[in-house]
Design a protein around this motif. Structure first.
Motif, PDB file in Angstrom:
ATOM      1  N   LYS A   1    -125.222  78.791  41.472  1.00  7.52           N
ATOM      2  CA  LYS A   1    -125.944  79.957  41.998  1.00  7.52           C
ATOM      3  C   LYS A   1    -125.004  81.146  42.180  1.00  7.52           C
ATOM      4  O   LYS A   1    -125.334  82.290  41.825  1.00  7.52           O
ATOM      5  CB  LYS A   1    -126.594  79.575  43.328  1.00  7.52           C
ATOM      6  CG  LYS A   1    -127.521  80.614  43.922  1.00  7.52           C
ATOM      7  CD  LYS A   1    -128.180  80.029  45.165  1.00  7.52           C
ATOM      8  CE  LYS A   1    -129.089  81.015  45.845  1.00  7.52           C
ATOM      9  NZ  LYS A   1    -129.731  80.415  47.046  1.00  7.52           N
ATOM     10  N   GLU A   2    -123.825  80.883  42.715  1.00  9.28           N
ATOM     11  CA  GLU A   2    -122.834  81.945  42.911  1.00  9.28           C
ATOM     12  C   GLU A   2    -122.462  82.601  41.579  1.00  9.28           C
ATOM     13  O   GLU A   2    -122.330  83.823  41.480  1.00  9.28           O
ATOM     14  CB  GLU A   2    -121.582  81.359  43.574  1.00  9.28           C
ATOM     15  CG  GLU A   2    -120.457  82.366  43.780  1.00  9.28           C
ATOM     16  CD  GLU A   2    -119.161  81.715  44.241  1.00  9.28           C
ATOM     17  OE1 GLU A   2    -118.112  82.369  44.130  1.00  9.28           O
ATOM     18  OE2 GLU A   2    -119.198  80.547  44.681  1.00  9.28           O
TER      19      GLU A   2
ATOM     20  N   LYS B   1    -125.312  84.765  40.114  1.00  8.30           N
ATOM     21  CA  LYS B   1    -125.372  86.038  40.841  1.00  8.30           C
ATOM     22  C   LYS B   1    -124.291  86.986  40.328  1.00  8.30           C
ATOM     23  O   LYS B   1    -124.534  88.185  40.137  1.00  8.30           O
ATOM     24  CB  LYS B   1    -125.194  85.799  42.346  1.00  8.30           C
ATOM     25  CG  LYS B   1    -126.429  85.249  43.040  1.00  8.30           C
ATOM     26  CD  LYS B   1    -126.185  85.106  44.542  1.00  8.30           C
ATOM     27  CE  LYS B   1    -127.440  84.637  45.262  1.00  8.30           C
ATOM     28  NZ  LYS B   1    -127.197  84.459  46.719  1.00  8.30           N
TER      29      LYS B   1
ATOM     30  N   GLU C   1    -124.680  90.597  38.415  1.00  5.49           N
ATOM     31  CA  GLU C   1    -124.001  91.810  38.881  1.00  5.49           C
ATOM     32  C   GLU C   1    -123.238  92.480  37.736  1.00  5.49           C
ATOM     33  O   GLU C   1    -123.214  93.705  37.622  1.00  5.49           O
ATOM     34  CB  GLU C   1    -123.022  91.470  40.009  1.00  5.49           C
ATOM     35  CG  GLU C   1    -123.678  91.102  41.331  1.00  5.49           C
ATOM     36  CD  GLU C   1    -122.657  90.627  42.353  1.00  5.49           C
ATOM     37  OE1 GLU C   1    -121.447  90.852  42.126  1.00  5.49           O
ATOM     38  OE2 GLU C   1    -123.060  90.026  43.365  1.00  5.49           O
TER      39      GLU C   1
ATOM     40  N   TYR D   1    -131.265  85.459  35.447  1.00  7.59           N
ATOM     41  CA  TYR D   1    -132.273  85.519  36.504  1.00  7.59           C
ATOM     42  C   TYR D   1    -133.161  84.272  36.504  1.00  7.59           C
ATOM     43  O   TYR D   1    -133.526  83.758  37.568  1.00  7.59           O
ATOM     44  CB  TYR D   1    -133.118  86.786  36.355  1.00  7.59           C
ATOM     45  CG  TYR D   1    -132.338  88.045  36.640  1.00  7.59           C
ATOM     46  CD1 TYR D   1    -132.065  88.435  37.948  1.00  7.59           C
ATOM     47  CD2 TYR D   1    -131.839  88.822  35.601  1.00  7.59           C
ATOM     48  CE1 TYR D   1    -131.326  89.582  38.213  1.00  7.59           C
ATOM     49  CE2 TYR D   1    -131.097  89.970  35.856  1.00  7.59           C
ATOM     50  CZ  TYR D   1    -130.843  90.339  37.167  1.00  7.59           C
ATOM     51  OH  TYR D   1    -130.106  91.471  37.430  1.00  7.59           O
TER      52      TYR D   1
ATOM     53  N   LEU E   1    -131.126  81.536  38.115  1.00  8.96           N
ATOM     54  CA  LEU E   1    -131.153  81.705  39.572  1.00  8.96           C
ATOM     55  C   LEU E   1    -132.484  81.224  40.136  1.00  8.96           C
ATOM     56  O   LEU E   1    -132.530  80.500  41.143  1.00  8.96           O
ATOM     57  CB  LEU E   1    -130.950  83.182  39.927  1.00  8.96           C
ATOM     58  CG  LEU E   1    -129.523  83.687  40.090  1.00  8.96           C
ATOM     59  CD1 LEU E   1    -129.518  85.201  40.257  1.00  8.96           C
ATOM     60  CD2 LEU E   1    -128.843  83.022  41.285  1.00  8.96           C
TER      61      LEU E   1
ATOM     62  N   ASN F   1    -137.309  84.031  46.863  1.00  7.07           N
ATOM     63  CA  ASN F   1    -136.280  84.551  45.959  1.00  7.07           C
ATOM     64  C   ASN F   1    -136.473  84.034  44.540  1.00  7.07           C
ATOM     65  O   ASN F   1    -136.227  84.755  43.561  1.00  7.07           O
ATOM     66  CB  ASN F   1    -134.887  84.186  46.471  1.00  7.07           C
ATOM     67  CG  ASN F   1    -134.442  85.081  47.610  1.00  7.07           C
ATOM     68  OD1 ASN F   1    -134.688  86.287  47.594  1.00  7.07           O
ATOM     69  ND2 ASN F   1    -133.793  84.504  48.611  1.00  7.07           N
TER      70      ASN F   1
ATOM     71  N   HIS G   1    -136.836  86.345  41.159  1.00  6.93           N
ATOM     72  CA  HIS G   1    -135.938  86.229  40.012  1.00  6.93           C
ATOM     73  C   HIS G   1    -136.693  85.867  38.731  1.00  6.93           C
ATOM     74  O   HIS G   1    -136.334  86.332  37.644  1.00  6.93           O
ATOM     75  CB  HIS G   1    -134.834  85.209  40.310  1.00  6.93           C
ATOM     76  CG  HIS G   1    -133.787  85.750  41.228  1.00  6.93           C
ATOM     77  ND1 HIS G   1    -133.364  85.094  42.365  1.00  6.93           N
ATOM     78  CD2 HIS G   1    -133.080  86.916  41.194  1.00  6.93           C
ATOM     79  CE1 HIS G   1    -132.444  85.813  42.979  1.00  6.93           C
ATOM     80  NE2 HIS G   1    -132.256  86.926  42.291  1.00  6.93           N
TER      81      HIS G   1
END
Length: 347
Positions: free
Chosen positions: A278-279, A282, A286, A295, A298, A310, A314
């Motif tokens: 997940k990190e 993200k 970015e 997306y 995620l 969320n 996404h």
């Protein structure tokens, strides 16, 4: 009309070279073949097409070999293919008009169809006879047509690239749609595959030593090791560490860096390390907010973790960005709509 030098590197390519040169001979004004030690008829075939042959001592570095045809080119633009690649006959006349339509561009991305790999499925109305023996292929975007600017040079030992060089000059690169490069990979024996992998690992290990702060060097090495090899994870993680440092210092990443982050995220997903994955997704979003896959990944993690709000946001983002698997996206959105009590159906 713009003038074009065709440049390529080759070694023992007598099987593929005639079809490659035949596909471009009527559109280019000069042919340069950099030979890195052929023992077959590669040189004779190249010369029969009027090519200037440059004999280059192999240095375990494809970029150094490719730079030789940039140095030798005398025309306004440079077009490059590998010996096992070609353009379809009906597409070749379009190449010079593409240049004329984009006078301020330094280079062009072409879509390369890697036949024999899973990916894009052939549609019934695909216009190319080259694709007919194949059910699917993988698509890769690469710069294959660029201005003959002697400040340009290739980077990386194996997976050569002009992007860093063009970025340094603040050059503009445009996409070419509907004019694919057809790539027919050689069918290798298991022994040949093992030898090629050993050579590539040697070249990529050398690249990491020579460029210890380049995320791409570690990313290329990780891919070559393969996702099941512990060395792959180690090199992916080093690449991501460097990408994060570059981001913090304000350095602009390029497209392969986005892919590195996403690839490690997918590996973590398969290993059920969802928080780590997940990190990374993200971070990938970015770095590049236009990739629907990041997306949807995620959203998939958040769906599994029951973070439905969320996840819904996404998956909506992935849909709006044109995710190719619309059936999957809509199925997830309908399930999430039910969980969230939304009176909405997606189709």
């Amino acid at each position: 009309m713009p003038t074009i030098t065709f440049g390529m590197i080759a070694k023992n390519e007598e099987k593929f070279l005639p079809a490659c040169l035949e596909s471009v001979k009527d559109i280019v004004d000069e042919i340069i073949v950099v030979d890195t030690g052929s023992t077959d008829k590669t040189v004779q075939i190249a010369e029969s097409y009027g090519a200037k042959v440059i004999h280059h001592k192999w240095q375990l570095n494809m970029s150094k070999a490719r730079d030789e045809y940039i140095k030798a080119a005398t025309k306004e633009w440079i077009l490059s293919l590998d010996a096992d690649e070609r353009f379809a006959k009906q597409d070749v006349p379009k190449i010079k008009s593409i240049i004329e339509q984009h006078p301020n561009v330094m280079g062009f991305f072409f879509v390369k169809r890697d036949y024999g790999f899973a990916g894009v499925k052939r549609s019934s109305d695909d216009p190319y006879e080259e694709s007919q023996p194949f059910d699917c292929w993988m698509e890769v975007r690469e710069i294959r047509l660029f201005k003959n600017d002697k400040r340009l040079h290739y980077t990386h030992h194996v997976h050569t690239n002009l992007i860093p060089s063009i970025q340094k000059l603040k050059g503009v690169v445009a996409d070419v749609d509907g004019l694919p490069i057809h790539h027919f990979r050689q069918q290798l024996t298991s022994e040949q595959k093992a030898a090629k992998r050993k050579l590539y690992l040697q070249m990529l290990e050398m690249e990491v030593i020579e460029n210890p702060t380049d995320p791409s060097a570690y990313g290329h090495l990780a891919v070559e090791y393969g996702p099941q090899d512990p060395n792959s994870i180690k090199n992916y993680e080093k690449a991501v560490e460097l990408i994060k440092k570059n981001k913090e210092s304000g350095k602009n990443p390029w497209s392969y860096h986005f892919a590195i982050v996403g690839q490690l995220g997918m590996i973590y997903m398969e290993q059920k390390k969802l928080d780590k994955a997940k990190e990374l997704f993200k971070l990938a979003a970015e770095l590049n907010s236009t990739n629907p896959q990041d997306y949807s990944s995620l959203g998939e993690i958040e769906y599994f973790q029951k973070d439905y709000k969320n996840a819904h946001a996404h998956f909506i983002k992935a849909r709006d960005l044109g995710h190719k698997n619309s059936a999957y996206i809509n199925a997830r959105l309908n399930a999430l709509s039910k969980e969230l009590g939304l009176n909405q159906i997606y189709f």
